[in-house]
Design a protein around this motif. Structure first.
Motif, PDB file in Angstrom:
ATOM      1  N   HIS A  29       0.865  -0.627  -0.035  1.00  0.00           N
ATOM      2  CA  HIS A  29       0.331   0.206  -0.119  1.00  0.00           C
ATOM      3  C   HIS A  29       0.742   1.342  -0.047  1.00  0.00           C
ATOM      4  O   HIS A  29       0.140   2.328  -0.405  1.00  0.00           O
ATOM      5  CB  HIS A  29      -0.517  -0.024   1.434  1.00  0.00           C
ATOM      6  CG  HIS A  29      -0.590  -0.117   2.424  1.00  0.00           C
ATOM      7  ND1 HIS A  29       0.690  -0.575   2.738  1.00  0.00           N
ATOM      8  CD2 HIS A  29      -0.821   1.122   3.518  1.00  0.00           C
ATOM      9  CE1 HIS A  29       0.845   0.175   4.554  1.00  0.00           C
ATOM     10  NE2 HIS A  29       0.351   1.065   4.381  1.00  0.00           N
ATOM     11  N   GLY A 122       1.743  -5.554  15.129  1.00  0.00           N
ATOM     12  CA  GLY A 122       1.368  -5.263  13.523  1.00  0.00           C
ATOM     13  C   GLY A 122      -0.637  -5.602  13.514  1.00  0.00           C
ATOM     14  O   GLY A 122      -0.860  -6.436  14.743  1.00  0.00           O
ATOM     15  N   GLY A 123      -0.965  -4.618  12.641  1.00  0.00           N
ATOM     16  CA  GLY A 123      -2.478  -4.363  12.774  1.00  0.00           C
ATOM     17  C   GLY A 123      -2.921  -5.624  11.920  1.00  0.00           C
ATOM     18  O   GLY A 123      -3.911  -6.319  12.722  1.00  0.00           O
ATOM     19  N   SER A 124      -2.357  -6.472  11.120  1.00  0.00           N
ATOM     20  CA  SER A 124      -2.220  -7.923  10.536  1.00  0.00           C
ATOM     21  C   SER A 124      -2.584  -8.681  11.614  1.00  0.00           C
ATOM     22  O   SER A 124      -3.575  -9.772  11.469  1.00  0.00           O
ATOM     23  CB  SER A 124      -1.381  -7.984  10.024  1.00  0.00           C
ATOM     24  OG  SER A 124      -1.698  -7.428   8.571  1.00  0.00           O
ATOM     25  N   THR A 127      -5.853  -8.464  14.030  1.00  0.00           N
ATOM     26  CA  THR A 127      -6.959  -8.635  13.448  1.00  0.00           C
ATOM     27  C   THR A 127      -6.877 -10.463  13.129  1.00  0.00           C
ATOM     28  O   THR A 127      -8.125 -11.037  13.027  1.00  0.00           O
ATOM     29  CB  THR A 127      -7.525  -8.546  11.278  1.00  0.00           C
ATOM     30  OG1 THR A 127      -5.694  -8.265  10.980  1.00  0.00           O
ATOM     31  CG2 THR A 127      -7.354  -6.518  11.637  1.00  0.00           C
ATOM     32  N   TYR A 148     -10.113  -3.591   4.733  1.00  0.00           N
ATOM     33  CA  TYR A 148      -8.518  -4.044   4.504  1.00  0.00           C
ATOM     34  C   TYR A 148      -8.259  -3.822   5.485  1.00  0.00           C
ATOM     35  O   TYR A 148      -8.431  -3.002   6.774  1.00  0.00           O
ATOM     36  CB  TYR A 148      -7.792  -2.481   4.316  1.00  0.00           C
ATOM     37  CG  TYR A 148      -6.408  -2.982   4.174  1.00  0.00           C
ATOM     38  CD1 TYR A 148      -6.115  -4.446   2.896  1.00  0.00           C
ATOM     39  CD2 TYR A 148      -5.614  -3.017   4.932  1.00  0.00           C
ATOM     40  CE1 TYR A 148      -4.614  -4.833   3.148  1.00  0.00           C
ATOM     41  CE2 TYR A 148      -3.912  -3.440   5.125  1.00  0.00           C
ATOM     42  CZ  TYR A 148      -3.487  -4.138   4.276  1.00  0.00           C
ATOM     43  OH  TYR A 148      -2.833  -4.446   4.093  1.00  0.00           O
ATOM     44  N   HIS A 149      -7.850  -5.515   5.564  1.00  0.00           N
ATOM     45  CA  HIS A 149      -7.363  -5.827   6.917  1.00  0.00           C
ATOM     46  C   HIS A 149      -6.335  -6.933   7.612  1.00  0.00           C
ATOM     47  O   HIS A 149      -5.562  -7.202   8.122  1.00  0.00           O
ATOM     48  CB  HIS A 149      -9.064  -6.906   7.570  1.00  0.00           C
ATOM     49  CG  HIS A 149     -10.132  -6.593   7.495  1.00  0.00           C
ATOM     50  ND1 HIS A 149     -10.453  -5.256   8.373  1.00  0.00           N
ATOM     51  CD2 HIS A 149     -10.779  -6.787   6.500  1.00  0.00           C
ATOM     52  CE1 HIS A 149     -11.117  -4.970   8.108  1.00  0.00           C
ATOM     53  NE2 HIS A 149     -12.046  -5.992   7.101  1.00  0.00           N
ATOM     54  N   GLY A 150      -5.341  -6.223   6.201  1.00  0.00           N
ATOM     55  CA  GLY A 150      -4.220  -6.942   6.646  1.00  0.00           C
ATOM     56  C   GLY A 150      -3.368  -7.558   5.325  1.00  0.00           C
ATOM     57  O   GLY A 150      -4.639  -7.718   3.938  1.00  0.00           O
ATOM     58  N   GLU A 198     -13.555  -2.956   8.742  1.00  0.00           N
ATOM     59  CA  GLU A 198     -13.419  -1.680   9.256  1.00  0.00           C
ATOM     60  C   GLU A 198     -14.261  -0.599   9.349  1.00  0.00           C
ATOM     61  O   GLU A 198     -15.327  -0.166   8.618  1.00  0.00           O
ATOM     62  CB  GLU A 198     -12.130  -1.323   7.598  1.00  0.00           C
ATOM     63  CG  GLU A 198     -11.696  -0.567   8.059  1.00  0.00           C
ATOM     64  CD  GLU A 198     -11.061   0.392   6.289  1.00  0.00           C
ATOM     65  OE1 GLU A 198     -10.617  -0.286   5.229  1.00  0.00           O
ATOM     66  OE2 GLU A 198     -10.099   0.918   6.569  1.00  0.00           O
ATOM     67  N   ASP A 227     -13.106  -3.477  13.731  1.00  0.00           N
ATOM     68  CA  ASP A 227     -11.149  -3.444  12.457  1.00  0.00           C
ATOM     69  C   ASP A 227     -11.338  -1.593  13.605  1.00  0.00           C
ATOM     70  O   ASP A 227     -11.472  -1.289  11.960  1.00  0.00           O
ATOM     71  CB  ASP A 227     -10.787  -3.957  11.959  1.00  0.00           C
ATOM     72  CG  ASP A 227      -9.577  -3.914  10.739  1.00  0.00           C
ATOM     73  OD1 ASP A 227      -8.827  -3.334  11.598  1.00  0.00           O
ATOM     74  OD2 ASP A 227      -8.760  -4.056  10.565  1.00  0.00           O
ATOM     75  N   THR A 229      -7.931  -0.032  13.223  1.00  0.00           N
ATOM     76  CA  THR A 229      -6.613  -0.194  13.106  1.00  0.00           C
ATOM     77  C   THR A 229      -6.091   0.896  13.072  1.00  0.00           C
ATOM     78  O   THR A 229      -5.237   1.872  13.185  1.00  0.00           O
ATOM     79  CB  THR A 229      -5.933  -1.120  12.279  1.00  0.00           C
ATOM     80  OG1 THR A 229      -6.083  -2.389  12.708  1.00  0.00           O
ATOM     81  CG2 THR A 229      -4.681  -1.053  12.239  1.00  0.00           C
ATOM     82  N   LYS A 230      -6.876   2.050  11.867  1.00  0.00           N
ATOM     83  CA  LYS A 230      -6.458   3.074  11.416  1.00  0.00           C
ATOM     84  C   LYS A 230      -6.819   4.240  12.709  1.00  0.00           C
ATOM     85  O   LYS A 230      -6.386   5.277  12.667  1.00  0.00           O
ATOM     86  CB  LYS A 230      -6.917   3.330   9.860  1.00  0.00           C
ATOM     87  CG  LYS A 230      -6.300   3.181   9.159  1.00  0.00           C
ATOM     88  CD  LYS A 230      -6.165   4.036   7.630  1.00  0.00           C
ATOM     89  CE  LYS A 230      -7.375   3.068   7.075  1.00  0.00           C
ATOM     90  NZ  LYS A 230      -7.339   1.941   6.257  1.00  0.00           N
ATOM     91  N   LYS A 255      -1.732   0.957  14.661  1.00  0.00           N
ATOM     92  CA  LYS A 255      -0.995   2.193  13.921  1.00  0.00           C
ATOM     93  C   LYS A 255      -0.512   3.458  15.632  1.00  0.00           C
ATOM     94  O   LYS A 255       0.157   3.042  15.873  1.00  0.00           O
ATOM     95  CB  LYS A 255      -1.930   2.813  13.557  1.00  0.00           C
ATOM     96  CG  LYS A 255      -1.920   1.327  11.510  1.00  0.00           C
ATOM     97  CD  LYS A 255      -2.461   2.050  10.632  1.00  0.00           C
ATOM     98  CE  LYS A 255      -1.978   1.527   9.349  1.00  0.00           C
ATOM     99  NZ  LYS A 255      -1.657   1.659   8.332  1.00  0.00           N
TER     100      LYS A 255
END
Ligand SMILES: Cc1ncc(COP(=O)(O)O)c(C=O)c1O
Length: 408
Positions: A29, A122-124, A127, A148-150, A198, A227, A229-230, A255
């Motif tokens: 990304h 890490g976010g991945s 999740t 998006y989840h990783g 997300e 999720d 994460t962001k 993050k």
């Protein structure tokens, strides 16, 4: 004023060496090749506060902030001090560190719905842990995802290298569409372990969407995972769940929680995460519970509270959205920022892409790193004057495009 000699030549020269020794896939990304094609720098040398310097020596006011992690500022002194102290005490152990407990207790205090916490890297990984735990808890295999989840197999159905048997277990539904989610849950009745949402995409959730996800999941005996994460530590400490007043079964964070260190975590209901089944799932990794990330997380929470950091992100983010949209509208450019203040999302009309890219390149040459499409992120290191200067830079860049057009 523009740097007359603005150049990203060194970035491009480094890119030429990339494919000989590095895997492209690990930066998907961030696709620096595409960025360089668009006139954006590809290699950074260093960063401080809300700014970074590329390898050509150009300085930029950053609006990507590492794709979200940097919430206080790149070299926030409080985080730096906490990290230095922890480095002196060791960076990895074979036993638990007491800070795992104190940070978990802190998270449970500040995040609505958090009753049990688990730390990852890490976010991945966060999740993926939520998916595995949901599978164990429900005894079901399928996953419905939204967003998006990783990069892990379950989250990339259909990608090269992901076995078909794994891909078949994940079904993706569009954001904001409860009918599509309900259809998926009905189609795979009694088979869906969790829905993973997300929480903020594009302009944000339509009214009732997040609560609708929870209600539909529960109606089908499915775990609802938000999720965040962001979004966590940005729109609210507890992400969109807290901001919109909806409590999922499990929420995943990454993050911004560590201001640039790699830690992530999940938080959720004791009924699920505290169950005997979930407490016996293997999720061990050498770096989970990373002492540096925990040291950072502890002070990130404290600093966001002490400096009223969530409200500040909203304040400067809303001003950025309002200011940039006003000058773009006045200048007849389709570049717009949509969504929520702490993470405005740029959109461009296809027919107007060239002019918008010219405007963005004009801003780059003046030291403002605005993105054409990815959500952008504010930090406590961005000053209100930085925001006004950015709006002015956009206005000037549009003015130059208009003047050039008139001369042609
Ligand atoms: C919503 C969301 N979930 C999960 C991830 C994966 O996190 P990471 O890249 O830290 O593995 C990301 C990363 O961008 C994300 O935005």
């Amino acid at each position: 004023m523009p740097k007359e000699n603005y150049s990203i030549a060194k970035s491009k020269a480094l890119l030429n060496r990339y494919d000989d020794v590095l895997l492209r896939g690990y930066i998907p990304h961030k696709n620096i090749f595409r960025q360089a094609d668009m006139g954006y720098p590809a290699f950074v040398q260093r960063a401080s506060g809300a700014r970074f310097w590329d390898v050509d020596g150009n300085a930029y006011l950053d609006y990507l902030m590492g794709f979200g992690p940097i919430v206080l500022g790149y070299d926030d002194p409080v985080v730096c001090r906490a990290i230095q102290e922890q480095v002196a005490d060791g960076t990895v152990y074979g036993l638990a560190h007491p800070r795992e407990l104190t940070v978990a207790e802190l998270l449970i205090e500040v995040i609505p719905g958090a009753e049990v916490v688990g730390f990852f890297i890490g976010g991945s990984a966060a999740t993926s842990s939520a998916v595995r735990l949901s599978r164990v808890y429900t005894g079901r295999d399928r996953v419905i995802m939204c967003g998006y989840h990783g990069w892990h197999d379950w989250a990339r159905p259909g990608d090269e290298g992901v076995p078909q048997t794994v891909s078949e277990l994940t079904c993706a539904v569009p954001y904001g569409n409860l009918d599509a989610l309900e259809s998926g849950l009905k189609k795979y009745d009694n088979q869906v372990a969790c829905v993973v949402i997300e929480t903020i995409q594009a302009g944000g959730p339509p009214d009732g969407f997040l609560q609708g996800c929870v209600d539909l999941a529960h109606a089908h005996g499915t775990v609802c995972v938000f999720d965040e994460t962001k979004v966590g530590f940005r729109v609210a400490m507890g992400g969109a769940g807290e901001y919109y007043g909806v409590i999922p079964d499990i929420a995943t964070f990454g993050k911004a929680c560590c201001n640039g260190y790699a830690g992530s975590f999940i938080a959720g209901k004791r009924e699920i995460l505290g169950s005997k089944a979930c407490q016996s799932v293997w999720m061990t990794a050498t770096a989970h519970g990373d002492p540096l990330s925990l040291a950072a997380m502890e002070v990130v929470i404290g600093e966001l509270q002490r400096r009223n950091g969530i409200a500040y992100q909203w304040k400067i983010g809303n001003r950025l959205i309002e200011g940039i949209n006003a000058v773009c509208e006045a200048g007849g450019l389709s570049y717009r920022l949509i969504g929520v203040g702490p993470m405005p999302r740029p959109v461009i009309e296809d027919s107007d892409r060239d002019r918008c890219m010219a405007m963005l390149r004009g801003c780059l040459a003046r030291g403002y790193y605005l993105h054409p499409s990815h959500p952008m992120f504010l930090s406590l290191a961005h000053t209100e004057a930085d925001i006004e200067d950015t709006i002015e830079a956009v206005r000037e860049a549009i003015g130059r495009i208009i003047r050039r057009k008139k001369r042609e």
